[in-house]
Design an enzyme around this catalytic site. Structure first.
Site, PDB file in Angstrom:
ATOM      1  N   ASP A 206       0.879  -1.187   0.000  1.00 36.15           N
ATOM      2  CA  ASP A 206       0.000   0.000   0.000  1.00 36.15           C
ATOM      3  C   ASP A 206       0.907   1.225   0.000  1.00 36.15           C
ATOM      4  O   ASP A 206       2.140   1.100  -0.117  1.00 36.15           O
ATOM      5  CB  ASP A 206      -0.951  -0.018   1.216  1.00 36.15           C
ATOM      6  CG  ASP A 206      -2.306   0.586   0.863  1.00 36.15           C
ATOM      7  OD1 ASP A 206      -2.332   1.759   0.442  1.00 36.15           O
ATOM      8  OD2 ASP A 206      -3.333  -0.112   0.976  1.00 36.15           O
ATOM      9  N   HIS A 280      -2.979   3.089  -4.652  1.00 40.14           N
ATOM     10  CA  HIS A 280      -2.374   2.628  -3.396  1.00 40.14           C
ATOM     11  C   HIS A 280      -0.921   2.177  -3.590  1.00 40.14           C
ATOM     12  O   HIS A 280      -0.472   1.241  -2.934  1.00 40.14           O
ATOM     13  CB  HIS A 280      -3.195   1.487  -2.789  1.00 40.14           C
ATOM     14  CG  HIS A 280      -4.483   1.946  -2.168  1.00 40.14           C
ATOM     15  ND1 HIS A 280      -4.580   2.391  -0.873  1.00 40.14           N
ATOM     16  CD2 HIS A 280      -5.734   2.055  -2.674  1.00 40.14           C
ATOM     17  CE1 HIS A 280      -5.834   2.741  -0.605  1.00 40.14           C
ATOM     18  NE2 HIS A 280      -6.555   2.551  -1.696  1.00 40.14           N
ATOM     19  N   GLU A 356      -9.949   2.290  -5.154  1.00 41.92           N
ATOM     20  CA  GLU A 356      -9.648   3.700  -4.905  1.00 41.92           C
ATOM     21  C   GLU A 356      -8.493   4.226  -5.763  1.00 41.92           C
ATOM     22  O   GLU A 356      -7.574   4.868  -5.256  1.00 41.92           O
ATOM     23  CB  GLU A 356      -9.339   3.891  -3.412  1.00 41.92           C
ATOM     24  CG  GLU A 356     -10.534   3.525  -2.541  1.00 41.92           C
ATOM     25  CD  GLU A 356     -10.219   3.503  -1.053  1.00 41.92           C
ATOM     26  OE1 GLU A 356     -11.115   3.782  -0.281  1.00 41.92           O
ATOM     27  OE2 GLU A 356      -9.082   3.186  -0.661  1.00 41.92           O
TER      28      GLU A 356
HETATM   29  C1  ACM Z   1     -11.020  -0.772   0.558  1.00 46.12           C
HETATM   30  O1  ACM Z   1     -11.526  -0.712   1.694  1.00 46.12           O
HETATM   31  N1  ACM Z   1     -10.409   0.292   0.053  1.00 46.12           N
HETATM   32  C2  ACM Z   1     -11.071  -1.975  -0.237  1.00 46.12           C
END
Ligand code: ACM
Length: 637
Positions: A206, A280, A356
């Site tokens: 991440d 991410h 995201e």
């Molecule tokens: C997530 O909670 N962004 C998968």
């Protein structure tokens, strides 16, 4: 609406078609609750003479036997002797031949009489789950890591038949936001196995750290696993200063990962690795900045602010954390990463994240715009679908199947990909309608990082999942082919979770509830019975010196304003039979203070409301103190 209808259907089904109504099921302290329990009278006592009889020449079964012996030893001091001859006394494992189709690959029966306890299953996994049930039937002191004297190690006479509702019963652990060592991950695995979970989804990458050694890309861990040290409130940390030493973090070598995989497999848990792309990805970009659109040098994020969330799922990134989908070098990079991931992890799926992903940099990038034109696609969302398809080709070329967060639906799902539905259940429904497999992890019931009690006294987060919300979840939405729902998963994001005790606090007891959701038949939901079993497992955790949240005892505070403009507080509790004592005068409430009997109108000038729950004259919840100013902000929420 549809969910309620579904529940109603389930209740009607149970009422007309079941032979044992849930209310009549004896409440043996087993979590998740078994499919069928017949309780008898009397007990079997384990002693120093107790033997464990197992079928000869089955290494996997012998390993389950060793697991049981190891589990019994510390608290009881009993050294269970393993024998390979069937014995009419003690504990017996039997592998069923012919197989029992009802029990399937993970089911078992446990039959306890006053002389023996027999666990039968088709597989070693089934025997392992029978062992978990057996251990849960012993007194809670069995969980102690040191010898407990003066306890009779008895098992109640009972016959249990049990098998899971779903084949995928997972928990996701994020080791990027906070790094947890190999030993800590193993302890986490050991614990979830006790509740018959069989998947660990390992969120390995991440913005805040890349945690898996990739031998062909050494900077991913020499640079990407480390960030500048920061303390205090996550999300408000000071940004890295130029030249500041990145000393906080860590990663797992491939040998360490193999060790964790083997440990998990001994507990019948498969590990799903997640490499979260194309968003991410700040830790990867700290190592290889040429893979972003901007090519700007970035540092691994230390929990400092770099994005703005506008509500309704929209957000803006202020630092580029996305891979550039128009750069062929990105796919060469991903090929190297997934080659090594596929070689290390034996599980059939690889998770590509996909959640995201901010499109702002793609929208400004000439390369991305040229690719959109060349492909004849509409926009950057469809470009993510192009990216997903490229990743799918890479992953399937390694003989693995792809799974991703529900954003991978946008712009079209890659062939054969499975979807993890997290933004509610809509993604799961849409994927199942397109005949793709689904793992249900909706945030409103399955997110283990969210508030489980009152925000005034819980670690800060952005939404709520109470124990009862988790418990009452049904992973099969109405109107879809239920065989496409592989199962479900609780997700533990660790932005606000820097320590193991905090992991345990957030995971338990909600993981008890989810274990039941993923394992036990839907009609067996019985909140009162569940709470009673949770309390017995709290006692087990106390013996194990393991943390958990008691938030289910805390009051739920509803705030409205009356016609006179005064704040009115309405209190309820998840657990029945609690007494709530409160104060409005800055003093500390206890059983000598007013007992809550109905909505409280706060007198003019009240600046602090305090409340605590009691049961049978003893405090059971946490003291909650909330200012009138905070209450005012909650009106209508
Ligand atoms: C997530 O909670 N962004 C998968």
């Amino acid at each position: 609406m549809t969910l309620h209808l579904h529940r109603l259907t389930a209740i009607i089904f149970w009422a007309c078609c079941s032979t044992t109504a849930p209310a009549q099921q004896p409440q043996l302290p087993i979590i998740p609750t078994p499919v069928a329990v017949k309780a008898g009278t009397g007990t079997l006592t384990l002693t120093a003479q107790t033997t464990l009889s197992i079928p000869a020449s089955q290494p996997a079964v012998a390993a389950v036997g060793a697991y049981l012996a190891n589990a019994l030893r510390p608290a009881t001091g009993i050294e269970v002797k393993t024998v390979t001859t069937a014995s009419a006394a003690g504990i017996q494992f039997q592998l069923l031949n012919p197989q029992n189709t009802q029990l399937g690959k993970e089911g078992y029966t446990v039959d306890i009489t006053t002389t023996q306890a027999v666990i039968r299953a088709n597989t070693a996994a089934g025997l392992f789950y029978g062992v978990q049930t057996l251990l849960q039937l012993l007194p809670p002191a069995v969980e102690s890591k040191t010898r407990v004297n003066g306890v009779a190690w008895t098992l109640p006479v009972a016959s249990i038949t049990d098998y899971p509702r779903f084949g995928w019963r997972g928990i996701m652990l994020d080791v990027s936001r906070h790094f947890f060592t190999k030993e800590e991950v193993k302890a986490f695995i050991d614990q979830i196995a006790r509740y018959k979970y069989n998947r660990l989804h390992w969120h390995l990458t991440d913005d805040q750290g890349w945690r898996m050694e990739i031998k062909s890309l050494p900077r991913l861990t020499s640079v990407g696993a480390w960030r500048v040290p920061r303390y205090g409130q996550w999300g408000t940390h000071e940004a890295p200063k130029p030249g500041e030493a990145a000393t906080d973090g860590g990663f797992y070598t491939q040998d360490e990962i193999r060790e964790v995989i083997a440990y998990a497999r001994e507990r019948f848990i498969e590990i799903l690795p997640e490499i979260d792309v194309p968003g991410h990805s700040m830790a990867a970009l700290a190592a290889y900045p040429e893979l972003s659109c901007t090519h700007e040098p970035v540092m691994v994020n230390p929990g400092s602010h770099f994005s703005t969330w506008h509500g309704n799922g929209k957000f803006t990134m202020h630092i580029d954390n996305t891979l550039n989908p128009s750069n062929e070098k990105v796919y060469e990079f991903l090929d190297k990463v997934f080659t090594e991931v596929a070689a290390v992890f034996p599980f059939e799926y690889i998770h590509m994240g996909g959640d995201e992903c901010y499109k702002g940099y793609w929208e400004k990038d000439p390369g991305c715009q040229a690719l959109i034109k060349k492909l004849g696609i509409k926009d950057a969302h469809e470009l993510q679908s192009y990216f997903n398809n490229r990743v799918n080709k890479i992953v399937t070329a390694k003989k693995k199947k792809l799974i991703g967060w529900d954003e991978i639906l946008e712009g079209g799902l890659a062939p054969g990909a499975a979807v993890m539905s997290w933004r509610g259940t809509a993604g799961g429904v849409a994927a199942a309608k397109q005949k793709h497999p689904v793992v249900m992890t909706p945030n409103e019931t399955c997110y283990l990082d969210l508030y489980q009690g009152d925000p005034a006294i819980e670690p800060p987060t952005y939404s709520h999942v109470r124990l009862r919300d988790s418990y009452h979840y049904n992973p099969v939405p109405a109107g879809i082919d239920s065989t496409l729902i592989l199962g479900g998963q609780g997700n533990l994001w660790t932005e606000q979770i820097p320590t193991v005790p905090q992991i345990e606090y957030m995971v338990y007891p909600r993981a008890f509830a989810l274990s039941e959701v993923f394992w036990s038949p839907q009609p067996s939901r019985n909140w009162t019975g569940f709470v009673s079993r949770v309390e017995q497992h709290f006692e087990r955790f106390d013996f194990a010196r393991r943390n958990y949240a008691r938030s289910m005892y805390d009051p739920i505070i509803g705030v409205t304003k009356n016609a006179a403009g005064r704040l009115v507080l309405k209190l309820e509790t998840e657990v029945a039979g609690l007494d709530l004592y409160y104060t409005l005068d800055n003093t500390l409430p206890n059983q000598y203070y007013p007992l809550y009997k109905g909505p409280i109108e706060l007198p003019e000038g009240t600046d602090l409301f305090r409340v605590i729950t009691y049961r049978n004259g003893k405090p059971v919840g946490k003291l909650i103190s909330i200012t009138a100013e905070v209450l005012e902000k909650r009106v209508g929420k």
